[in-house]
Design a protein around this motif. Structure first.
Motif, PDB file in Angstrom:
ATOM      1  N   LYS A   1      -2.730   1.529  -7.969  1.00 37.88           N
ATOM      2  CA  LYS A   1      -3.324   2.372  -6.909  1.00 37.88           C
ATOM      3  C   LYS A   1      -2.263   2.731  -5.871  1.00 37.88           C
ATOM      4  O   LYS A   1      -2.194   3.856  -5.404  1.00 37.88           O
ATOM      5  CB  LYS A   1      -4.466   1.616  -6.212  1.00 37.88           C
ATOM      6  CG  LYS A   1      -5.756   1.730  -6.967  1.00 37.88           C
ATOM      7  CD  LYS A   1      -6.954   1.366  -6.089  1.00 37.88           C
ATOM      8  CE  LYS A   1      -8.201   1.436  -6.942  1.00 37.88           C
ATOM      9  NZ  LYS A   1      -9.189   0.433  -6.649  1.00 37.88           N
ATOM     10  N   ASN A   2      -1.439   1.735  -5.504  1.00 35.92           N
ATOM     11  CA  ASN A   2      -0.373   2.001  -4.525  1.00 35.92           C
ATOM     12  C   ASN A   2       0.566   3.101  -5.034  1.00 35.92           C
ATOM     13  O   ASN A   2       0.952   4.008  -4.299  1.00 35.92           O
ATOM     14  CB  ASN A   2       0.462   0.740  -4.281  1.00 35.92           C
ATOM     15  CG  ASN A   2      -0.371  -0.418  -3.775  1.00 35.92           C
ATOM     16  OD1 ASN A   2      -1.434  -0.201  -3.219  1.00 35.92           O
ATOM     17  ND2 ASN A   2       0.116  -1.650  -3.973  1.00 35.92           N
TER      18      ASN A   2
ATOM     19  N   ALA B   1      -6.860   0.294 -15.548  1.00 41.93           N
ATOM     20  CA  ALA B   1      -6.196   0.357 -14.235  1.00 41.93           C
ATOM     21  C   ALA B   1      -5.808   1.793 -13.880  1.00 41.93           C
ATOM     22  O   ALA B   1      -5.929   2.208 -12.723  1.00 41.93           O
ATOM     23  CB  ALA B   1      -4.971  -0.548 -14.240  1.00 41.93           C
ATOM     24  N   VAL B   2      -5.349   2.552 -14.861  1.00 44.18           N
ATOM     25  CA  VAL B   2      -4.911   3.934 -14.597  1.00 44.18           C
ATOM     26  C   VAL B   2      -6.121   4.784 -14.185  1.00 44.18           C
ATOM     27  O   VAL B   2      -6.054   5.574 -13.239  1.00 44.18           O
ATOM     28  CB  VAL B   2      -4.191   4.527 -15.845  1.00 44.18           C
ATOM     29  CG1 VAL B   2      -3.932   6.015 -15.680  1.00 44.18           C
ATOM     30  CG2 VAL B   2      -2.875   3.786 -16.088  1.00 44.18           C
ATOM     31  N   VAL B   3      -7.235   4.587 -14.865  1.00 41.53           N
ATOM     32  CA  VAL B   3      -8.453   5.338 -14.525  1.00 41.53           C
ATOM     33  C   VAL B   3      -8.958   4.912 -13.143  1.00 41.53           C
ATOM     34  O   VAL B   3      -9.305   5.750 -12.311  1.00 41.53           O
ATOM     35  CB  VAL B   3      -9.518   5.160 -15.639  1.00 41.53           C
ATOM     36  CG1 VAL B   3     -10.871   5.709 -15.211  1.00 41.53           C
ATOM     37  CG2 VAL B   3      -9.036   5.833 -16.926  1.00 41.53           C
ATOM     38  N   LYS B   4      -8.949   3.602 -12.876  1.00 42.69           N
ATOM     39  CA  LYS B   4      -9.393   3.122 -11.549  1.00 42.69           C
ATOM     40  C   LYS B   4      -8.522   3.679 -10.426  1.00 42.69           C
ATOM     41  O   LYS B   4      -8.965   3.829  -9.300  1.00 42.69           O
ATOM     42  CB  LYS B   4      -9.322   1.594 -11.480  1.00 42.69           C
ATOM     43  CG  LYS B   4     -10.578   0.913 -11.984  1.00 42.69           C
ATOM     44  CD  LYS B   4     -10.551  -0.567 -11.617  1.00 42.69           C
ATOM     45  CE  LYS B   4     -11.626  -1.321 -12.351  1.00 42.69           C
ATOM     46  NZ  LYS B   4     -11.389  -2.757 -12.425  1.00 42.69           N
ATOM     47  N   ALA B   5      -7.261   3.947 -10.745  1.00 44.73           N
ATOM     48  CA  ALA B   5      -6.344   4.476  -9.719  1.00 44.73           C
ATOM     49  C   ALA B   5      -6.551   5.974  -9.489  1.00 44.73           C
ATOM     50  O   ALA B   5      -5.857   6.573  -8.681  1.00 44.73           O
ATOM     51  CB  ALA B   5      -4.903   4.191 -10.134  1.00 44.73           C
ATOM     52  N   GLY B   6      -7.487   6.587 -10.228  1.00 42.33           N
ATOM     53  CA  GLY B   6      -7.825   7.996  -9.978  1.00 42.33           C
ATOM     54  C   GLY B   6      -7.081   8.973 -10.865  1.00 42.33           C
ATOM     55  O   GLY B   6      -6.890  10.135 -10.488  1.00 42.33           O
TER      56      GLY B   6
ATOM     57  N   ASN C   1      -1.328 -10.748 -12.380  1.00 41.26           N
ATOM     58  CA  ASN C   1      -2.591 -10.697 -13.128  1.00 41.26           C
ATOM     59  C   ASN C   1      -3.143  -9.270 -13.098  1.00 41.26           C
ATOM     60  O   ASN C   1      -2.572  -8.390 -12.441  1.00 41.26           O
ATOM     61  CB  ASN C   1      -3.601 -11.680 -12.528  1.00 41.26           C
ATOM     62  CG  ASN C   1      -3.706 -11.483 -11.019  1.00 41.26           C
ATOM     63  OD1 ASN C   1      -3.767 -10.353 -10.533  1.00 41.26           O
ATOM     64  ND2 ASN C   1      -3.680 -12.578 -10.276  1.00 41.26           N
ATOM     65  N   GLU C   2      -4.284  -9.073 -13.775  1.00 39.17           N
ATOM     66  CA  GLU C   2      -4.852  -7.722 -13.873  1.00 39.17           C
ATOM     67  C   GLU C   2      -5.202  -7.157 -12.494  1.00 39.17           C
ATOM     68  O   GLU C   2      -5.027  -5.965 -12.245  1.00 39.17           O
ATOM     69  CB  GLU C   2      -6.100  -7.739 -14.784  1.00 39.17           C
ATOM     70  CG  GLU C   2      -6.714  -6.347 -14.923  1.00 39.17           C
ATOM     71  CD  GLU C   2      -7.721  -6.204 -16.041  1.00 39.17           C
ATOM     72  OE1 GLU C   2      -7.978  -7.190 -16.765  1.00 39.17           O
ATOM     73  OE2 GLU C   2      -8.266  -5.089 -16.190  1.00 39.17           O
ATOM     74  N   GLU C   3      -5.695  -8.028 -11.612  1.00 40.09           N
ATOM     75  CA  GLU C   3      -6.065  -7.567 -10.269  1.00 40.09           C
ATOM     76  C   GLU C   3      -4.848  -6.973  -9.542  1.00 40.09           C
ATOM     77  O   GLU C   3      -4.920  -5.889  -8.977  1.00 40.09           O
ATOM     78  CB  GLU C   3      -6.586  -8.778  -9.514  1.00 40.09           C
ATOM     79  CG  GLU C   3      -7.603  -8.441  -8.475  1.00 40.09           C
ATOM     80  CD  GLU C   3      -8.018  -9.715  -7.738  1.00 40.09           C
ATOM     81  OE1 GLU C   3      -7.857 -10.836  -8.288  1.00 40.09           O
ATOM     82  OE2 GLU C   3      -8.472  -9.574  -6.607  1.00 40.09           O
ATOM     83  N   GLU C   4      -3.744  -7.697  -9.590  1.00 38.71           N
ATOM     84  CA  GLU C   4      -2.528  -7.203  -8.923  1.00 38.71           C
ATOM     85  C   GLU C   4      -2.001  -5.943  -9.613  1.00 38.71           C
ATOM     86  O   GLU C   4      -1.497  -5.035  -8.967  1.00 38.71           O
ATOM     87  CB  GLU C   4      -1.434  -8.285  -8.943  1.00 38.71           C
ATOM     88  CG  GLU C   4      -1.706  -9.402  -7.971  1.00 38.71           C
ATOM     89  CD  GLU C   4      -0.511 -10.349  -7.814  1.00 38.71           C
ATOM     90  OE1 GLU C   4      -0.721 -11.426  -7.243  1.00 38.71           O
ATOM     91  OE2 GLU C   4       0.618 -10.022  -8.269  1.00 38.71           O
ATOM     92  N   PHE C   5      -2.113  -5.925 -10.934  1.00 39.68           N
ATOM     93  CA  PHE C   5      -1.663  -4.754 -11.700  1.00 39.68           C
ATOM     94  C   PHE C   5      -2.458  -3.517 -11.267  1.00 39.68           C
ATOM     95  O   PHE C   5      -1.886  -2.456 -11.000  1.00 39.68           O
ATOM     96  CB  PHE C   5      -1.858  -5.047 -13.200  1.00 39.68           C
ATOM     97  CG  PHE C   5      -1.387  -3.948 -14.101  1.00 39.68           C
ATOM     98  CD1 PHE C   5      -0.040  -3.759 -14.354  1.00 39.68           C
ATOM     99  CD2 PHE C   5      -2.295  -3.089 -14.707  1.00 39.68           C
ATOM    100  CE1 PHE C   5       0.406  -2.741 -15.200  1.00 39.68           C
ATOM    101  CE2 PHE C   5      -1.866  -2.078 -15.551  1.00 39.68           C
ATOM    102  CZ  PHE C   5      -0.515  -1.901 -15.798  1.00 39.68           C
ATOM    103  N   THR C   6      -3.783  -3.682 -11.159  1.00 39.83           N
ATOM    104  CA  THR C   6      -4.652  -2.569 -10.780  1.00 39.83           C
ATOM    105  C   THR C   6      -4.351  -2.130  -9.347  1.00 39.83           C
ATOM    106  O   THR C   6      -4.258  -0.931  -9.063  1.00 39.83           O
ATOM    107  CB  THR C   6      -6.136  -3.015 -10.901  1.00 39.83           C
ATOM    108  OG1 THR C   6      -6.325  -3.508 -12.228  1.00 39.83           O
ATOM    109  CG2 THR C   6      -7.093  -1.881 -10.638  1.00 39.83           C
TER     110      THR C   6
ATOM    111  N   ALA D   1       0.846  -1.206   0.000  1.00 35.73           N
ATOM    112  CA  ALA D   1       0.000   0.000   0.000  1.00 35.73           C
ATOM    113  C   ALA D   1       0.879   1.253   0.000  1.00 35.73           C
ATOM    114  O   ALA D   1       0.607   2.209  -0.724  1.00 35.73           O
ATOM    115  CB  ALA D   1      -0.922  -0.016   1.201  1.00 35.73           C
ATOM    116  N   ASN D   2       1.930   1.247   0.824  1.00 33.66           N
ATOM    117  CA  ASN D   2       2.954   2.296   0.711  1.00 33.66           C
ATOM    118  C   ASN D   2       4.184   1.642   0.085  1.00 33.66           C
ATOM    119  O   ASN D   2       4.941   0.955   0.774  1.00 33.66           O
ATOM    120  CB  ASN D   2       3.313   2.869   2.083  1.00 33.66           C
ATOM    121  CG  ASN D   2       4.574   3.729   2.004  1.00 33.66           C
ATOM    122  OD1 ASN D   2       5.006   4.131   0.918  1.00 33.66           O
ATOM    123  ND2 ASN D   2       5.173   4.011   3.149  1.00 33.66           N
TER     124      ASN D   2
END
Ligand SMILES: C[S@@+](CC[C@H](N)C(=O)[O-])C[C@H]1O[C@@H](n2cnc3c(N)ncnc32)[C@H](O)[C@@H]1O
Length: 264
Positions: free
Chosen positions: A180-181, A223-228, A171-176, A145-146
């Motif tokens: 975010k991190n 993933a980039v959009v989901k990360a804000g 996988n995509e989940e870990e990539f996303t 997370a950090n």
């Protein structure tokens, strides 16, 4: 040759930083030019920094490996640069360059290339000194997370990551989640730069075949959009005639993505 498991621990166990530099970054004026992939990334970064879009005091590069070329344009803009990686052996290679040790990898041809792009407003030696005065080395793990744990920094103006997420994520989940991190380190309004490959499954260093996550453009955008973040540009470069042959690295293409973190 069997591919390694995907994920960070592989890098502590198997990555030979010196061999990686030799295989992917050593140059010879007669026989081995800069790879076309690297030229694409360097010229993209030069264009972005020359535009004056990205400003600020501090930047972080995650998963820098033993490699110094990503910050050659950025080093004029930022006062403080954190170069980070999961594997100590990689940071040690960079430290050798910063301390001008005898067996340090020679980045001068890359510095010269960027100085030429910039109209030679400084010499490669001056660029090297600028980098020495600004760089701090840190450990990182993009799956946390950090990613800088146990270090905690104020949010920064710019984060870049090159050819790392495809190595660190299964996988995509870990990539996303990793994206975010990474984005959590950036100030609202600050910028993210990602350079990586699309549709690859492995690359080889010495006699080790490293697995990589096969990315598709849409997966990265999601993933980039989901990360804000909002994507400012997504450039894809394809070439089949590269000097690093597809036997070593089976990527379909390389991309550079620039995005900014949305203010909520
Ligand atoms: C293919 S190398 C890329 C190195 C360099 N950025 C480049 O462009 O040549 C992959 C890098 O990702 C780093 N890495 C792998 N997993 C990581 C993680 N979870 N967090 C941070 N770095 C990681 C490795 O140690 C290695 O330096």
């Amino acid at each position: 040759m069997e591919p390694t498991e995907l994920g960070p621990s592989t890098y502590n166990d198997c990555f030979n930083a010196k061999k990686y530099l030799e295989d992917y970054y050593s140059m010879d004026p007669e026989t081995k030019p800069m790879t076309i992939d690297t030229r694409f990334v360097i010229t993209t970064l030069h264009r972005i920094f020359a535009s004056g879009l990205i400003k600020g005091e501090t930047m972080i590069e995650l998963g820098a490996g033993p490699v110094l070329y990503h910050i050659l344009s950025a080093c004029d803009t930022f006062k403080k640069i954190y170069l980070t990686d999961y594997f100590d052996g990689n940071l040690r290679q960079i430290e050798k360059c910063l301390k001008k040790e005898n067996d340090a990898f020679d980045w001068t041809p890359y510095m010269q290339y960027v100085c030429d792009l910039e109209g030679n407003r400084c010499t490669p030696e001056e660029k090297g000194e600028k980098i020495r005065s600004k760089v701090t080395l840190l450990k990182s793990d993009v799956t946390l997370a950090n990613p800088l744990e146990p270090v905690s920094l104020p949010k920064v103006d710019f984060v870049m990551i090159g050819a790392c997420l495809t190595c660190a994520c299964k996988n995509e989940e870990e990539f996303t989640a990793s994206l975010k991190n990474i984005v959590s380190l950036i100030k609202p309004g600050g910028y993210l730069f990602i350079e990586d490959c699309l549709e690859a499954s492995y690359y080889i260093v010495g006699d080790i075949k490293f697995s990589v996550l096969s990315l598709k453009e849409e997966m990265v955008r999601r993933a980039v959009v989901k990360a804000g973040c909002a994507i400012d540009e997504f450039e894809i470069f394809r070439d089949s005639q590269d000097s690093v042959t597809r036997d070593d690295f089976d990527r379909e293409s390389v991309f550079c993505l620039l995005a900014h973190k949305l203010r909520k």
